[in-house]
Write an enzyme that holds these catalytic residues in place. Structure first.
Site, PDB file in Angstrom:
ATOM      1  N   GLU A  95      23.157  26.954  24.368  1.00  0.00           N
ATOM      2  CA  GLU A  95      24.262  26.540  23.242  1.00  0.00           C
ATOM      3  C   GLU A  95      24.058  24.879  23.127  1.00  0.00           C
ATOM      4  O   GLU A  95      23.924  24.161  22.176  1.00  0.00           O
ATOM      5  CB  GLU A  95      25.544  27.036  23.322  1.00  0.00           C
ATOM      6  CG  GLU A  95      25.724  28.289  23.444  1.00  0.00           C
ATOM      7  CD  GLU A  95      26.942  28.910  23.831  1.00  0.00           C
ATOM      8  OE1 GLU A  95      28.086  28.971  23.335  1.00  0.00           O
ATOM      9  OE2 GLU A  95      26.890  29.338  25.146  1.00  0.00           O
ATOM     10  N   SER A 149      32.997  32.806  32.660  1.00  0.00           N
ATOM     11  CA  SER A 149      34.185  32.492  32.003  1.00  0.00           C
ATOM     12  C   SER A 149      35.310  32.533  32.992  1.00  0.00           C
ATOM     13  O   SER A 149      35.391  33.298  33.787  1.00  0.00           O
ATOM     14  CB  SER A 149      34.308  33.624  30.934  1.00  0.00           C
ATOM     15  OG  SER A 149      35.770  33.770  30.345  1.00  0.00           O
ATOM     16  N   GLN A 165      20.161  -5.694  17.288  1.00  0.00           N
ATOM     17  CA  GLN A 165      20.667  -5.076  18.563  1.00  0.00           C
ATOM     18  C   GLN A 165      21.107  -3.728  18.652  1.00  0.00           C
ATOM     19  O   GLN A 165      21.154  -3.188  19.735  1.00  0.00           O
ATOM     20  CB  GLN A 165      21.678  -6.199  18.884  1.00  0.00           C
ATOM     21  CG  GLN A 165      22.343  -5.883  20.412  1.00  0.00           C
ATOM     22  CD  GLN A 165      23.045  -7.266  20.711  1.00  0.00           C
ATOM     23  OE1 GLN A 165      22.437  -8.293  20.848  1.00  0.00           O
ATOM     24  NE2 GLN A 165      24.583  -7.095  20.615  1.00  0.00           N
ATOM     25  N   LYS A 199      31.595  38.144  31.841  1.00  0.00           N
ATOM     26  CA  LYS A 199      30.796  37.129  30.925  1.00  0.00           C
ATOM     27  C   LYS A 199      29.624  36.356  31.640  1.00  0.00           C
ATOM     28  O   LYS A 199      29.819  35.904  32.845  1.00  0.00           O
ATOM     29  CB  LYS A 199      31.581  35.889  30.242  1.00  0.00           C
ATOM     30  CG  LYS A 199      32.496  36.553  29.281  1.00  0.00           C
ATOM     31  CD  LYS A 199      31.759  36.921  28.127  1.00  0.00           C
ATOM     32  CE  LYS A 199      31.499  35.789  27.073  1.00  0.00           C
ATOM     33  NZ  LYS A 199      32.352  35.326  26.306  1.00  0.00           N
ATOM     34  N   THR A 211      11.835  38.817  10.263  1.00  0.00           N
ATOM     35  CA  THR A 211      12.093  37.880   9.196  1.00  0.00           C
ATOM     36  C   THR A 211      13.438  38.196   8.472  1.00  0.00           C
ATOM     37  O   THR A 211      13.869  39.261   8.623  1.00  0.00           O
ATOM     38  CB  THR A 211      11.185  38.071   8.203  1.00  0.00           C
ATOM     39  OG1 THR A 211      11.079  39.382   7.424  1.00  0.00           O
ATOM     40  CG2 THR A 211       9.494  38.066   8.314  1.00  0.00           C
ATOM     41  N   HIS A 212      14.123  37.010   8.033  1.00  0.00           N
ATOM     42  CA  HIS A 212      15.488  37.361   7.739  1.00  0.00           C
ATOM     43  C   HIS A 212      16.367  37.887   9.005  1.00  0.00           C
ATOM     44  O   HIS A 212      17.465  38.400   8.483  1.00  0.00           O
ATOM     45  CB  HIS A 212      15.626  38.226   6.575  1.00  0.00           C
ATOM     46  CG  HIS A 212      14.585  37.850   5.386  1.00  0.00           C
ATOM     47  ND1 HIS A 212      15.053  36.765   4.535  1.00  0.00           N
ATOM     48  CD2 HIS A 212      13.577  38.055   5.241  1.00  0.00           C
ATOM     49  CE1 HIS A 212      13.958  36.753   3.662  1.00  0.00           C
ATOM     50  NE2 HIS A 212      13.066  37.617   4.197  1.00  0.00           N
ATOM     51  N   LYS A 237      19.230  -0.016  20.288  1.00  0.00           N
ATOM     52  CA  LYS A 237      18.849   0.449  21.592  1.00  0.00           C
ATOM     53  C   LYS A 237      19.860   1.646  21.857  1.00  0.00           C
ATOM     54  O   LYS A 237      19.296   2.620  22.429  1.00  0.00           O
ATOM     55  CB  LYS A 237      19.010  -0.696  22.590  1.00  0.00           C
ATOM     56  CG  LYS A 237      17.875  -1.643  22.714  1.00  0.00           C
ATOM     57  CD  LYS A 237      18.026  -2.922  23.588  1.00  0.00           C
ATOM     58  CE  LYS A 237      18.608  -4.028  22.526  1.00  0.00           C
ATOM     59  NZ  LYS A 237      18.115  -4.279  21.358  1.00  0.00           N
ATOM     60  N   SER A 244      25.447  -7.135  24.547  1.00  0.00           N
ATOM     61  CA  SER A 244      24.519  -5.925  24.540  1.00  0.00           C
ATOM     62  C   SER A 244      24.191  -5.504  25.950  1.00  0.00           C
ATOM     63  O   SER A 244      23.615  -4.720  26.212  1.00  0.00           O
ATOM     64  CB  SER A 244      23.271  -5.985  23.843  1.00  0.00           C
ATOM     65  OG  SER A 244      22.566  -7.176  24.048  1.00  0.00           O
ATOM     66  N   ASN A 246      27.712  33.281  29.865  1.00  0.00           N
ATOM     67  CA  ASN A 246      27.411  32.549  28.939  1.00  0.00           C
ATOM     68  C   ASN A 246      26.048  31.548  28.803  1.00  0.00           C
ATOM     69  O   ASN A 246      25.714  31.131  30.033  1.00  0.00           O
ATOM     70  CB  ASN A 246      28.614  31.803  28.678  1.00  0.00           C
ATOM     71  CG  ASN A 246      29.784  32.432  28.412  1.00  0.00           C
ATOM     72  OD1 ASN A 246      29.621  33.386  27.705  1.00  0.00           O
ATOM     73  ND2 ASN A 246      30.939  31.900  28.466  1.00  0.00           N
ATOM     74  N   ASN A 306      13.726 -13.188  20.432  1.00  0.00           N
ATOM     75  CA  ASN A 306      13.345 -12.151  19.195  1.00  0.00           C
ATOM     76  C   ASN A 306      11.896 -11.390  19.661  1.00  0.00           C
ATOM     77  O   ASN A 306      11.729 -10.163  19.628  1.00  0.00           O
ATOM     78  CB  ASN A 306      13.052 -12.782  17.893  1.00  0.00           C
ATOM     79  CG  ASN A 306      14.455 -13.384  17.356  1.00  0.00           C
ATOM     80  OD1 ASN A 306      15.282 -12.911  17.882  1.00  0.00           O
ATOM     81  ND2 ASN A 306      14.403 -14.386  16.370  1.00  0.00           N
TER      82      ASN A 306
HETATM   83  N1  ARG Z   1      20.339  -9.033  22.557  1.00  0.00           N
HETATM   84  C1  ARG Z   1      19.339  -9.218  21.282  1.00  0.00           C
HETATM   85  C2  ARG Z   1      18.780  -7.784  20.757  1.00  0.00           C
HETATM   86  O1  ARG Z   1      19.069  -6.936  21.295  1.00  0.00           O
HETATM   87  C3  ARG Z   1      18.292 -10.072  21.569  1.00  0.00           C
HETATM   88  C4  ARG Z   1      17.769 -10.790  20.489  1.00  0.00           C
HETATM   89  C5  ARG Z   1      18.592 -11.859  20.400  1.00  0.00           C
HETATM   90  N2  ARG Z   1      18.120 -12.717  19.408  1.00  0.00           N
HETATM   91  C6  ARG Z   1      18.759 -13.541  18.370  1.00  0.00           C
HETATM   92  N3  ARG Z   1      18.263 -14.280  17.700  1.00  0.00           N
HETATM   93  N4  ARG Z   1      20.152 -13.613  18.751  1.00  0.00           N
HETATM   94  O2  ARG Z   1      18.466  -7.777  19.785  1.00  0.00           O
END
Ligand code: ARG
Length: 465
Positions: free
Chosen positions: A297, A284, A329, A290, A162-163, A332, A30, A292, A117
């Site tokens: 958008e 454009s 994981q 144009k 409205t609408h 993120k 990661s 835009n 963890n």
């Molecule tokens: N890179 C892991 C995550 O983002 C960190 C936690 C890893 N924990 C484990 N028991 N392998 O979740």
């Protein structure tokens, strides 16, 4: 096919004879994205090491070396001098491995009484907390841009729809303030989420807590949390704080998308309600005339992406047994992407609103179109002649039909013609057929009258000051 030639992982490879397959490494790592947590990771580790020393779990000299070494790692990363390694999976192990290179043996004591963890749960909360603060700042800047528009055009009249059909005239300021209200609730949702998430997971360790005499209150305080989380399983297993962030971001993005859509419509040649600035328009490559509204958008589209991130993380979490699973994981990237796009969207909308030019004359002309003061006429019949509203509605409908047949506005009908609807109608009725009188009369609390707009603008300026 297993590639048995690589060495076992230096951080957890004690029981392994060989290293991971290249594909295993690729799916497991990661670091490509969680390196964004480096500052939070180092902050958390420094708090943890200081607490371990204060509790006599590690020596003061070791803690000092760890604390200093982590600052060196921080400056290396910030200077772009840090070689992130995929074989070290994530930011936590990259930082710790580099710390070991810098300070040697004491680095190995940092991971006492914690696990990745609780570490990742802590880092990620710190990151989301910062994003919440940034999002609230971005929302307030946008509110101020809308407020400036509301102040400038408190008594400008425009069609209320409205609408998307002409309904009743409203004031420009009132329309702007509608978004100030929505954004105020958006900021409130982020604040609520922040208050709920502000508990520290650090010290929950892998899932069950630890046998070391740690002081979780001290680390919680050092990291600006209100308290340590009370259940170690919950602390490492939930990501509801990220889901709350994403949910609040989705709702906010939905609001941005609605104004974006209005800008797309309003800036069209058919409406010409607003002119977007050059800085927030694009040309454009083939049609020279144009202008835009690309930013609008794109803002309209961003909600799809942010809501998509929300759904993705919900789906990741929904079936996971307690406590940590590697599925988590995948939290993120969704949150990073949503946060980046929300912040960019808020900034772009702030620029567009700040710079946009409302076309007062065109707004006013449009305000009266579509018999928009028909309700005012009906209200007059109720107020002045004592008609039940339903009857007044019927009479007004017949006059609208007459005007439509003649191809004119209600105010263009002669008194005689108006009296075909009801004989009691007098000259006084004309006073309510003008759009300015119409909006000025809507003084009920929360109504569109310019005086109300000025009062609400003053209230919000006080709140946002
Ligand atoms: N890179 C892991 C995550 O983002 C960190 C936690 C890893 N924990 C484990 N028991 N392998 O979740």
């Amino acid at each position: 096919m297993t590639d048995n030639t690589t060495a076992a992982n230096t951080m957890w490879g004690g029981r392994f004879a060989a290293g991971p397959d290249a594909i295993m490494e690729a799916i497991n790592a990661s670091i490509g994205y969680d390196k964004r947590l480096y500052a939070q990771d180092i902050r958390g580790s420094r708090a943890h090491a200081a607490m371990l020393a204060a509790q006599g779990i590690i020596g003061d000299k070791d803690a000092e070396a760890i604390g200093e070494g982590l600052l060196t790692v921080l400056s290396e990363i910030e200077a772009g001098d840090f070689a992130f390694r995929t074989d070290l999976e994530d930011i936590h192990m990259n930082v710790e491995a580099r710390l070991k290179e810098i300070i040697g043996e004491p680095a190995g004591r940092l991971h006492t009484a914690r696990s990745r963890n609780d570490q990742v749960a802590t880092d990620f909360r710190l990151w989301v907390r910062d994003q919440i603060d940034a999002a609230i700042g971005g929302i307030e800047a946008l509110q101020k841009a809308f407020l400036a528009q509301a102040e400038a055009g408190a008594d400008w009249v425009m069609p209320g729809f409205t609408h998307l059909q002409s309904a009743q005239p409203v004031t420009w300021g009132h329309h702007m303030l509608a978004y100030v209200e929505m954004l105020g609730r958006d900021a409130g949702r982020f604040r609520d989420a922040r208050a709920r998430m502000n508990e520290c997971p650090l010290g929950a360790a892998a899932l069950a807590g630890t046998s070391f005499p740690i002081d979780r209150h001290a680390t919680a305080e050092a990291l600006g949390f209100d308290r340590p989380s009370a259940n170690s399983l919950d602390a490492v297993a939930d990501r509801d704080f990220a889901l709350e962030f994403l949910s609040a971001a989705s709702i906010c993005a939905m609001h941005l998308s609605r104004f974006a859509e209005e800008l797309v419509i309003w800036s069209s040649a058919q409406f010409r309600f607003v002119r977007l600035s050059d800085g927030f328009s694009t040309g454009s490559s083939i049609m020279p005339q144009k202008r835009n509204p690309d930013a609008a958008e794109l803002l309209r589209a961003k909600v799809g992406r942010i809501l998509g991130a929300t759904v993705a993380l919900f789906t990741v979490m929904k079936g996971l047994p307690l406590a940590y699973s590697k599925d988590m994981q995948e939290d993120k990237e969704q949150v990073f992407d949503a946060a980046d796009n929300l912040m960019l969207g808020l900034a772009a909308m702030t620029g567009m609103v700040r710079d946009m030019h409302g076309n007062r004359k065109i707004l006013e002309e449009a305000a009266g179109a579509g018999f928009s003061t028909a309700t005012d006429l009906a209200d007059w019949l109720v107020r002045e002649l004592g008609l039940p509203f339903r009857d007044a509605h019927h009479v007004t409908g017949s006059l609208v039909a007459l005007a439509e047949k003649k191809g004119c506005d209600l105010a263009d009908l002669s008194l005689k013609e108006l009296q075909t609807g009801h004989e009691g109608i007098t000259q006084d009725l004309y006073s309510v057929l003008g759009v300015h009188n119409s909006v000025a009369s809507r003084r009920s609390y929360g109504g569109t009258a310019p005086d109300n707009v000025r009062a609400q603008t003053a209230r919000w300026k006080e709140i946002l000051k």
